[in-house]
Design a protein around this motif. Structure first.
Motif, PDB file in Angstrom:
ATOM      1  N   VAL A   1     -46.330 -27.704  18.719  1.00 26.85           N
ATOM      2  CA  VAL A   1     -46.117 -26.543  19.740  1.00 26.85           C
ATOM      3  C   VAL A   1     -45.057 -25.532  18.991  1.00 26.85           C
ATOM      4  CG1 VAL A   1     -45.151 -25.650  22.010  1.00 26.85           C
ATOM      5  CG2 VAL A   1     -46.731 -27.512  21.833  1.00 26.85           C
ATOM      6  N   GLN A   2     -45.324 -24.275  18.720  1.00 29.27           N
ATOM      7  CA  GLN A   2     -44.366 -23.249  18.176  1.00 29.27           C
ATOM      8  C   GLN A   2     -43.937 -22.303  19.416  1.00 29.27           C
ATOM      9  OE1 GLN A   2     -44.763 -21.447  14.476  1.00 29.27           O
ATOM     10  NE2 GLN A   2     -46.755 -22.615  14.151  1.00 29.27           N
ATOM     11  N   LEU A   3     -42.514 -22.287  19.425  1.00 27.77           N
ATOM     12  CA  LEU A   3     -41.794 -21.715  20.560  1.00 27.77           C
ATOM     13  C   LEU A   3     -40.584 -20.634  19.886  1.00 27.77           C
ATOM     14  CD1 LEU A   3     -40.837 -21.323  23.466  1.00 27.77           C
ATOM     15  CD2 LEU A   3     -39.590 -23.453  23.001  1.00 27.77           C
ATOM     16  N   ARG A   4     -40.851 -19.534  20.679  1.00 28.64           N
ATOM     17  CA  ARG A   4     -39.604 -18.408  20.239  1.00 28.64           C
ATOM     18  C   ARG A   4     -39.358 -17.977  21.596  1.00 28.64           C
ATOM     19  NH1 ARG A   4     -41.158 -13.808  16.296  1.00 28.64           N
ATOM     20  NH2 ARG A   4     -42.710 -13.125  18.233  1.00 28.64           N
TER      21      ARG A   4
ATOM     22  N   VAL B   1     -38.679 -26.604   9.014  1.00 27.79           N
ATOM     23  CA  VAL B   1     -37.488 -26.416   9.859  1.00 27.79           C
ATOM     24  C   VAL B   1     -36.454 -25.328   9.709  1.00 27.79           C
ATOM     25  CG1 VAL B   1     -35.665 -27.813  11.198  1.00 27.79           C
ATOM     26  CG2 VAL B   1     -37.986 -28.825  10.808  1.00 27.79           C
ATOM     27  N   GLN B   2     -36.085 -25.305   8.522  1.00 28.80           N
ATOM     28  CA  GLN B   2     -35.129 -24.492   8.048  1.00 28.80           C
ATOM     29  C   GLN B   2     -35.557 -23.000   8.075  1.00 28.80           C
ATOM     30  OE1 GLN B   2     -32.381 -27.154   4.963  1.00 28.80           O
ATOM     31  NE2 GLN B   2     -33.753 -25.798   4.163  1.00 28.80           N
ATOM     32  N   SER B   3     -36.953 -22.915   7.718  1.00 22.87           N
ATOM     33  CA  SER B   3     -37.624 -21.286   7.980  1.00 22.87           C
ATOM     34  C   SER B   3     -37.468 -20.934   9.350  1.00 22.87           C
ATOM     35  CB  SER B   3     -39.171 -21.761   7.452  1.00 22.87           C
ATOM     36  OG  SER B   3     -39.263 -21.774   6.240  1.00 22.87           O
TER      37      SER B   3
ATOM     38  N   ALA C   1     -34.707 -30.194  18.550  1.00 25.11           N
ATOM     39  CA  ALA C   1     -35.920 -29.742  17.683  1.00 25.11           C
ATOM     40  C   ALA C   1     -35.479 -29.348  16.413  1.00 25.11           C
ATOM     41  CB  ALA C   1     -36.312 -28.414  18.277  1.00 25.11           C
ATOM     42  N   GLY C   2     -33.887 -29.458  16.179  1.00 26.05           N
ATOM     43  CA  GLY C   2     -33.489 -29.402  14.719  1.00 26.05           C
ATOM     44  C   GLY C   2     -32.839 -28.008  14.339  1.00 26.05           C
TER      45      GLY C   2
ATOM     46  N   GLU D   1     -40.120 -25.795  16.430  1.00 24.00           N
ATOM     47  CA  GLU D   1     -41.243 -26.194  16.431  1.00 24.00           C
ATOM     48  C   GLU D   1     -41.206 -27.738  16.873  1.00 24.00           C
ATOM     49  OE1 GLU D   1     -45.213 -26.010  13.315  1.00 24.00           O
ATOM     50  OE2 GLU D   1     -43.194 -25.687  12.710  1.00 24.00           O
ATOM     51  N   ILE D   2     -42.217 -28.149  17.917  1.00 23.09           N
ATOM     52  CA  ILE D   2     -42.018 -29.284  18.447  1.00 23.09           C
ATOM     53  C   ILE D   2     -43.334 -30.145  18.298  1.00 23.09           C
ATOM     54  CG2 ILE D   2     -41.513 -30.431  20.653  1.00 23.09           C
ATOM     55  CD1 ILE D   2     -40.460 -27.736  21.812  1.00 23.09           C
TER      56      ILE D   2
END
Length: 497
Positions: free
Chosen positions: A389-392, A353-355, A249-250, A379-380
Motif C-alpha cells: 500500500v502506497q500512502l502520501r 524507501v529512501q526514494s 514504515a521506515g 509504502e507498507i
C-alpha cells in the motif's frame, strides 16, 4: 563573468526646446558629474520634486548608483513630457553633464500587483533600492521587461537577481541561494535513489520463496524478522495498530537514531532491510554496492551553475521520483532467487524507501499556495496483497486570504494506491479539513468501478457515523489525471539540455 562592452549612446538629434537644446528625453544636470558618473554608465533615479521655470522643468532627483549609493541633485529637462514627483527613471550618462532617459514617462509603470497563480516562481533583477520609512522600496525588472514595485524589510543590492515564489497577487516569498542549492542537492539524491530502486513486492516474493530452505542462522533470522514485520489487512483497520504501522514504515529511521530511540527499531522496515542487506553482503564480499554518494555524479557543473545563478528548480513532473504512486515493475527469477539477485533486490528495496523519504522532503517545501507543508510518503508491505500500500499524507494551512491566522485550520490531503483481488488496482485521493471529508476513487477495472459506485452510500453512512461531514464522494474508472501543468517560471537564464 566576462565584461560586456557596448557603444556609448549617440547624442540625440531632432526637435529641441527652449531649455537650451534639451530634447524631451534628456536631462541636463546643474552640477558636475565628473568623478560621479562616466559616459555610458546606467543608473536609476526617482523624481523627488518638480518646479516649472522659464528654461523648462527643474527636477530634484535621487540617483541610485551601481554601488548602491544614493545621490540627490538638480537637473533641467524639457516641459514635455511632464515628469511628476515620484516618477522613476532609468538613465544613461552622456557627456556634457547630460543624462539620457531610457524609460520615459508614458512607458508602463511598475506593477504593484501580479496576475500570476499562487506558487509561481519568478526571477527579477533589482534596479533600485531606496529607503521608505522603515522599509526599502525596490524596483525590480522581470526578464520580459516589466517592472515590479516592491517593499522589503531589507535593502537589496542594485543589479542583483532575486528569486521569489508568488504567495498572492501582492506578496512574494524570497528564495535564498542556500535554499536553492539545498533543493538541487535533494533532487539530485532523489534522482540517484530512484534510478536504483526496485519494488518491495519483488523482494518479499523472493524471500517467501526461500522459506523452508536451509540458510545460515543469521540470514535466516533477518529473513524471518522482515517477513514477520508485515502487517495484515485487518490491522490497517485498527487506529492504534495503524499508527504503529506508520511509525515503522521506515521513513523515520534516522530521526529515531538521532534521538536515541534505537531500541524501538525492531519492527522498522528500513532497519530490517538494512540488517538483511548486511547479512547478504557478508556472504558475497566481492559485490560492491552503490553508495548514495554516487548519485551526485549525475549532476554536471553547467546544471549546478544554472541552478545557483537563477534557473528555478526542476518542476515536479520532470522528476520521476516525485510521481505518486511510485511505479512497479515485474522481475523474473523470483521463484528460485540466487544470492546475487537477493542482494540486488535488498539494495533496491532500501533505495525504494529512501526514494519515499527524499520525495517527502522535496514536496514539503511549500504548498501550491505558498503555505508551509508537511508531507509523509511511505509504502507498507501487507500480507496477502500482491503489492504494498502506497500512502502520501500532506498537511498544509488554509491560504491566508480565507481566514485570519487564528481561524486557519490544517488541511490534510491523503493519497492511497493499492492492489487487492478481486478488485484490482485502486487509487484514492481524499481531503480532510475542519471535519469535512471529500474523496475521489479510481478503479482500473470497470466492474470494480461499478461495484464501488453502488456501495458509495454505505461508505458515506460509515464516514458520517465516524463524525465527519461528507462532501463530494465519487468513483471513476481509470487512474487519476496527471498533475496540473506547472505554474509559470520566469527566468533570466533558460537552458534546455
Amino acid at each position: 563573468m566576462s565584461e560586456i562592452n557596448f557603444a556609448f549612446p549617440p547624442a540625440l538629434t531632432g526637435a529641441t526646446s527652449a531649455a537650451g537644446g534639451l530634447t524631451p528625453h534628456t536631462l541636463r544636470v546643474l552640477t558636475s558629474l565628473e568623478g560621479l558618473l562616466n559616459p555610458g554608465q546606467q543608473l536609476q533615479a526617482q523624481v523627488l520634486a518638480r518646479l516649472e521655470t522659464a528654461q523648462g522643468q527643474q527636477l530634484s532627483l535621487r540617483l541610485t548608483l551601481a554601488d548602491g549609493r544614493s545621490v540627490t541633485l538638480d537637473a533641467l529637462t524639457a516641459r514635455q513630457p511632464e515628469l511628476a514627483s515620484g516618477t522613476r527613471l532609468q538613465l544613461t550618462a552622456l557627456s556634457d553633464n547630460r543624462l539620457l532617459i531610457e524609460t520615459p514617462p508614458g512607458a508602463a509603470r511598475p506593477l504593484t500587483r501580479l496576475d500570476l497563480p499562487a506558487g509561481s516562481l519568478l526571477q527579477a533583477r533589482v534596479l533600485s533600492s531606496t529607503p521608505a520609512g522603515n522599509l526599502q522600496q525596490i524596483v525590480a525588472q522581470l526578464p520580459d521587461g516589466r517592472q515590479l514595485l516592491l517593499e522589503s524589510a531589507r535593502p537589496l543590492p542594485v543589479g542583483s537577481l532575486l528569486n521569489a515564489r508568488v504567495l498572492d497577487d501582492r506578496s512574494l516569498q524570497f528564495i535564498g541561494p542556500d535554499a536553492r542549492v539545498q533543493q538541487l542537492d535533494l533532487l539530485q539524491q532523489l534522482a540517484g535513489q530512484f534510478a536504483r530502486q526496485s519494488p518491495l513486492s519483488a523482494l518479499f516474493t523472493a524471500l517467501r520463496a526461500l522459506q523452508g530452505q536451509p540458510l545460515p542462522p543469521p540470514l535466516q533470522a533477518s529473513v524471518e524478522r522482515l517477513l514477520n514485520s508485515q502487517p495484515s489487512a485487518a490491522q490497517l483497520g485498527d487506529p492504534r495498530q495503524l499508527a504503529a504501522i506508520l511509525r515503522n514504515a521506515g521513513i523515520g529511521l534516522e530521526s529515531h537514531l538521532a534521538t536515541g530511540q534505537a531500541g524501538a527499531l525492531d519492527n522498522d522496515l528500513k532497519a530490517n532491510l538494512l540488517r538483511l542487506l548486511g547479512q547478504l553482503s557478508s556472504f558475497n564480499p566481492t559485490t560492491a554496492l552503490q553508495t548514495p554518494a554516487g548519485s551526485l555524479l549525475l549532476a554536471t557543473l553547467p546544471t549546478l551553475a544554472r541552478q545557483v545563478l537563477g534557473a528555478l528548480g526542476q518542476r515536479p513532473e520532470r522528476q520521476p521520483g516525485l510521481n505518486f504512486p511510485l511505479p512497479s515493475q515485474r522481475l523474473e527469477g523470483l521463484e528460485n532467487p540466487s544470492l546475487q539477485l537477493l542482494l540486488k533486490l535488498a539494495a533496491g528495496a532500501v533505495a525504494r524507501v529512501q526514494s519515499h523519504q527524499l520525495a517527502s522532503l522535496a514536496q514539503a517545501t511549500t504548498s501550491a499556495e505558498g503555505q508551509p507543508a508537511t508531507v509523509l510518503q511511505m509504502e507498507i508491505p501487507v500480507r496477502d496483497l500482491p503489492t504494498p500500500v502506497q500512502l502520501r499524507l500532506r498537511g498544509e494551512d488554509e491560504p491566508p486570504g480565507k481566514r485570519n491566522a487564528k481561524q486557519r485550520a490544517r488541511q490534510w490531503k491523503i493519497d492511497l494506491a493499492f492492489d487487492m483481488e478481486p478488485l484490482g488496482p485502486l487509487q484514492v485521493q481524499a481531503q480532510l479539513c475542519r471535519n469535512q471529508f471529500s474523496g475521489q476513487l479510481w478503479a482500473e477495472r470497470a466492474d470494480t468501478a461499478e461495484l464501488i459506485g453502488r456501495e458509495l452510500g454505505e461508505l458515506r453512512r460509515a464516514l458520517g457515523e465516524a463524525g465527519l461531514e461528507i462532501g463530494e464522494l465519487d468513483c471513476q474508472r481509470g487512474t487519476p489525471p496527471a498533475a496540473p501543468a506547472a505554474s509559470l517560471e520566469t527566468n533570466w537564464i533558460h537552458v534546455t539540455a
